[in-house]
Design a protein around this motif. Structure first.
Motif, short mmCIF file in Angstrom:
data_model
loop_
_atom_site.label_atom_id
_atom_site.label_comp_id
_atom_site.label_asym_id
_atom_site.label_seq_id
_atom_site.Cartn_x
_atom_site.Cartn_y
_atom_site.Cartn_z
N ALA A 9 0.83 -1.21 0.00
CA ALA A 9 0.00 0.00 0.00
C ALA A 9 0.86 1.24 0.00
N TYR A 10 0.65 2.09 -0.98
CA TYR A 10 1.35 3.36 -1.02
C TYR A 10 0.57 4.33 -0.15
N SER A 11 1.23 4.93 0.83
CA SER A 11 0.55 5.83 1.75
C SER A 11 0.78 7.26 1.29
N ARG A 12 -0.28 7.97 1.08
CA ARG A 12 -0.13 9.25 0.42
C ARG A 12 -0.93 10.35 1.09
N VAL A 53 15.20 5.74 2.65
CA VAL A 53 14.69 5.39 1.32
C VAL A 53 14.54 3.88 1.20
N ASN A 54 15.53 3.15 1.65
CA ASN A 54 15.47 1.69 1.59
C ASN A 54 14.36 1.13 2.46
N ASP A 55 14.04 1.84 3.54
CA ASP A 55 12.99 1.39 4.46
C ASP A 55 11.59 1.69 3.94
N GLY A 56 11.49 2.47 2.87
CA GLY A 56 10.17 2.73 2.30
C GLY A 56 9.53 4.03 2.72
N ALA A 95 7.24 1.93 10.36
CA ALA A 95 6.00 2.46 9.78
C ALA A 95 5.71 1.81 8.44
N SER A 96 6.75 1.60 7.64
CA SER A 96 6.56 1.04 6.31
C SER A 96 6.05 -0.40 6.38
N LYS A 97 6.62 -1.19 7.27
CA LYS A 97 6.19 -2.58 7.39
C LYS A 97 4.71 -2.65 7.77
N TYR A 98 4.29 -1.74 8.64
CA TYR A 98 2.88 -1.73 9.03
C TYR A 98 1.99 -1.22 7.90
#
Length: 738
Positions: free
Chosen positions: A22-25, A361-364, A632-635
């Protein structure tokens, strides 16, 4: 012929296709006050044959936001409603091979059209003999010949949360004694139709007053040069009088080019004012024509997410919904919340270093941030604070540069504006923790002194090279730097952004954050920049007068965690009204700062940072500011973010745990957080930039004039001087021993 049931779909298809990350925007400006609606045209028609059972089932399952199932209504000879985007069967099915001699020619809205028309066949003939086929060469044909045509009842049977019926051939069917309006009136007696849209004004006027409360009538625009059947006007002419549309419809559905044109060179032009004009009249705006596999502007770099964001994630406007063949992508784009870093991944590497940004960046992370500071020779660079003593090894080498700057902080420090950029580049970064360094909560000791500080220009180049979704530039102390140091912070940031062409591109978001309203006002000239007011104080309320004032110079606010959920002696107490009050004015809200260490978490979050994330995301924040973007990205990218899913992480309920404590065992209550006042958010105009040579500031290391008598502030200065000296002595001894 194999006709799969809905159970077959669940077993054979849902096991193969999982929800993509999911891209969070960021979402702003939509009229409905809700997240933009994703409208699945014929279901997930980007993969399966349009309007097939597979397409509708999968669109209903693969979603991270609300998705409407869109059915183009056609009527069979016996008046049964089926879903198909053309009034001819041969464009979407295999009927031409089944009944090869049945083609006919009809006048359809002034054009002679040949084909196998829906109205010539009873529903049973279609359902028992005809199967759907894929019409786009770029899409798989493996489902051709397997799936029957879907009736309206079939789609309703999938239990969509939102159902949308579109009518494009009302006049044609009326001419052949089939009534679209009669069908709609009958259907509404038995089921909920949330949206009825049509490209024909006559139908919408006929339905006006006949629809149920809650059913919206939407006028569909076709290509500009096409003639509308009722008025005999081109759609381009009808567009000029939106107020007339308001009389019979609550919104419009327009091809995306009406909003954001693409030139013949396939680059984006300037947006039109259509969305703003329609919203001023109270008309909702829905955009159509989205498909991941369609040729789009080069500005999007072949990333469909970028295109969606162009319509829902820019500070100028946001449409109220998107009609797309690839609903999972659109739904994931809307997502739940934006991931914004705080000094990069500063929980892993020293903040504001190249390593911290690369890790982020690598973490999303969606947005990487730079808190801009200024050097003595006018170079803007990234660091959390103007005081170098915490984040760098400035002590003891530059101890002689320490000074008092009460406009910035109470304590003495060694400030960036007293060193040149070449001098700062000799410093090494410290691995700072917001907690006591002597405790067990140090952060990654192996990263101590690793990485290098980077200039703002290098930060911008890194952001472009890594193709992050956006950047945030934080600006503080601009007034002091201009008047006392002769340094133009706002000008330096503006020039750096321009040199990196961020003021000319539209694919990467630019967020400008400041605690100074006058700073934010300086960036109004670039409409694509989103301006965020940083409210550092804990607040408990945001009165309308204050919110209206914020709206004049900011698009969003960054607030502390207790400003959204009040905290009482390490327990959450209650949700405040701040989020709803800001959202009511279409002001985005970002919560700051989230950290993983359990000592930073109220007990209600069970020492689990993901529960804290789930709680704030569940409230509806537009983004989270975090030092651990990987968490945050993993969630955000997992199915756990869907509160209606089978494996959702349940948010904490503020105040529930506190209620379990007997009143006699509770500590004295804290005073409530104060409301945000107008005076708290409005600052005086920025002073002009003084000549550095005429600055009245006392040079670092110069004697400070003594006050007539000791005071508490002078005592503090003595203590601070002693502290800095002690740090220098300890550092020297450590160096000698090692």
């Amino acid at each position: 012929m194999f006709v799969p049931t809905s159970g077959d779909v669940n077993i054979q298809i849902s096991q193969v296709f999982e929800v993509s990350p999911a891209y969070s925007r960021l979402l702003v400006g939509y009229l409905t006050g809700k997240a933009p609606l994703v409208i699945a045209r014929g279901g997930f028609s980007g993969l399966f044959p349009e309007s097939s059972s597979f397409a509708y089932e999968m669109a209903n399952q693969l979603k991270n936001s609300e998705v409407a199932l869109f059915c183009d209504l056609q009527l069979t000879k016996d008046g049964v409603g089926i879903c198909m985007s053309d009034n001819r069967l041969d464009t979407r099915t295999n009927i031409a091979t089944i009944f090869p001699k049945d083609s006919k020619t009809y006048n359809v809205n002034g054009r002679q059209v040949k084909g196998w028309f829906v109205l010539d066949y009873p529903s049973q003939v279609i359902m028992q003999n005809v199967t759907l086929v894929q019409t786009e060469m770029s899409r798989p044909a493996v489902f051709d010949g397997q799936l029957p045509v879907s009736t309206v009842e079939d789609v309703i049977g999938t239990k969509p949360s939102v159902f949308w019926l579109s009518v494009q051939y009302d006049a044609f069917y009326t001419e052949h004694k089939l009534s679209m309006s009669g069908y709609l009136e009958k259907a509404m007696r038995f089921t909920t139709i949330n949206f009825i849209s049509s490209s024909e004004i006559g139908l919408l006027k006929a339905m006006n007053g006949k629809v149920r409360t809650g059913t919206k009538l939407i006028f569909e625009f076709l290509d500009p040069d096409v003639v509308e059947p009722t008025t005999k006007q081109k759609y381009s002419a009808i567009l000029k009088d939106l107020s007339a549309i308001k009389k019979f419809a609550s919104g419009i559905l327009v091809p995306k080019g009406y909003i954001w044109p693409v030139g013949t060179n396939k680059y984006l032009g300037n947006p039109t004012t259509l969305v703003a004009d329609a919203h001023k009249l109270g008309l909702e705006v829905y955009a159509s024509g989205f498909a991941n596999d369609a040729a789009v502007s080069y500005n999007y770099s072949y990333d469909p997410t970028n295109e969606y964001l162009q319509f829902i994630g820019n500070p100028q406007f946001s449409v109220d919904g998107l009609l797309t063949d690839f609903s999972p992508t659109a739904s994931n784009t809307i997502g739940k919340a934006l991931i914004i870093t705080h000094n990069g991944a500063s929980g892993i590497y020293p903040g504001c270093t190249d390593l911290a940004y690369e890790q982020a960046v690598n973490d999303g992370a969606d947005i990487i941030d730079c808190s801009a500071q200024m050097t003595k020779d006018g170079v803007a660079f990234c660091l959390d604070s103007a005081d170098l003593t915490g984040d760098t090894t400035v002590i003891p080498t530059f101890m002689s540069r320490s000074s008092s700057v009460p406009e910035i902080q109470e304590d003495k420090g060694v400030f960036s504006f007293d060193l040149t950029w070449s001098e700062i580049q000799t410093l090494k970064p410290n691995m700072e923790s917001p907690f006591d360094q002597s405790s067990d909560f140090q952060r990654n000791p192996e990263a101590e002194n690793k990485g290098k500080f980077i200039s703002l220009a290098d930060f911008l180049e890194l952001a472009k090279a890594k193709a992050v979704s956006g950047i945030l530039i934080n600006i503080e102390n601009a007034a002091y730097l201009a008047s006392k140091r002769g340094l133009d912070m706002v000008g330096s940031v503006t020039k750096a952004l321009s040199n990196a062409t961020f003021d000319k591109q539209q694919t990467q978001q630019v967020l400008i954050q400041s605690d100074d309203s006058s700073v934010l006002s300086k960036f109004q000239s670039v409409p694509t920049y989103k301006r965020l007011l940083h409210i550092q104080e804990k607040i408990g309320d945001a009165p309308k007068m204050t919110v209206d004032e914020i709206k004049k110079f900011a698009d969003g606010v960054v607030v502390s965690r207790p400003s959204l959920i009040s905290i009482e002696n390490e327990f959450t107490k209650a949700e405040t009204k701040v989020l709803d009050e800001m959202h009511a004015a279409n002001i985005s809200v970002y919560v700051s700062v989230l950290r993983n260490e359990f000592v930073a978490l109220p007990f209600d979050f069970y020492a689990d940072p993901v529960v804290e994330l789930a709680t704030y995301v569940g409230l509806g924040v537009d983004g989270v500011v975090t030092e651990f973007p990987g968490t945050a990205s993993k969630y955000m990218r997992s199915p756990c973010v869907d509160l209606n899913g089978k494996i959702a992480i349940i948010p904490a309920r503020p105040g529930e745990l506190l209620k379990q404590i007997p009143p006699t065992a509770q500590a004295p209550a804290n005073p409530p957080n104060p409301p945000l006042q107008v005076a708290d958010v409005v600052d005086p105009p920025l002073p002009p930039v003084a000549n550095a040579s005429s600055s009245s500031t006392t040079p670092p290391g110069s004697p400070v004039p003594r006050s007539p008598a000791p005071s508490s502030s002078s005592g503090m200065a003595i203590t601070t001087n002693f502290g800095l000296c002690l740090v220098a002595i300890m550092f020297t001894l450590h160096s000698l021993v090692h």
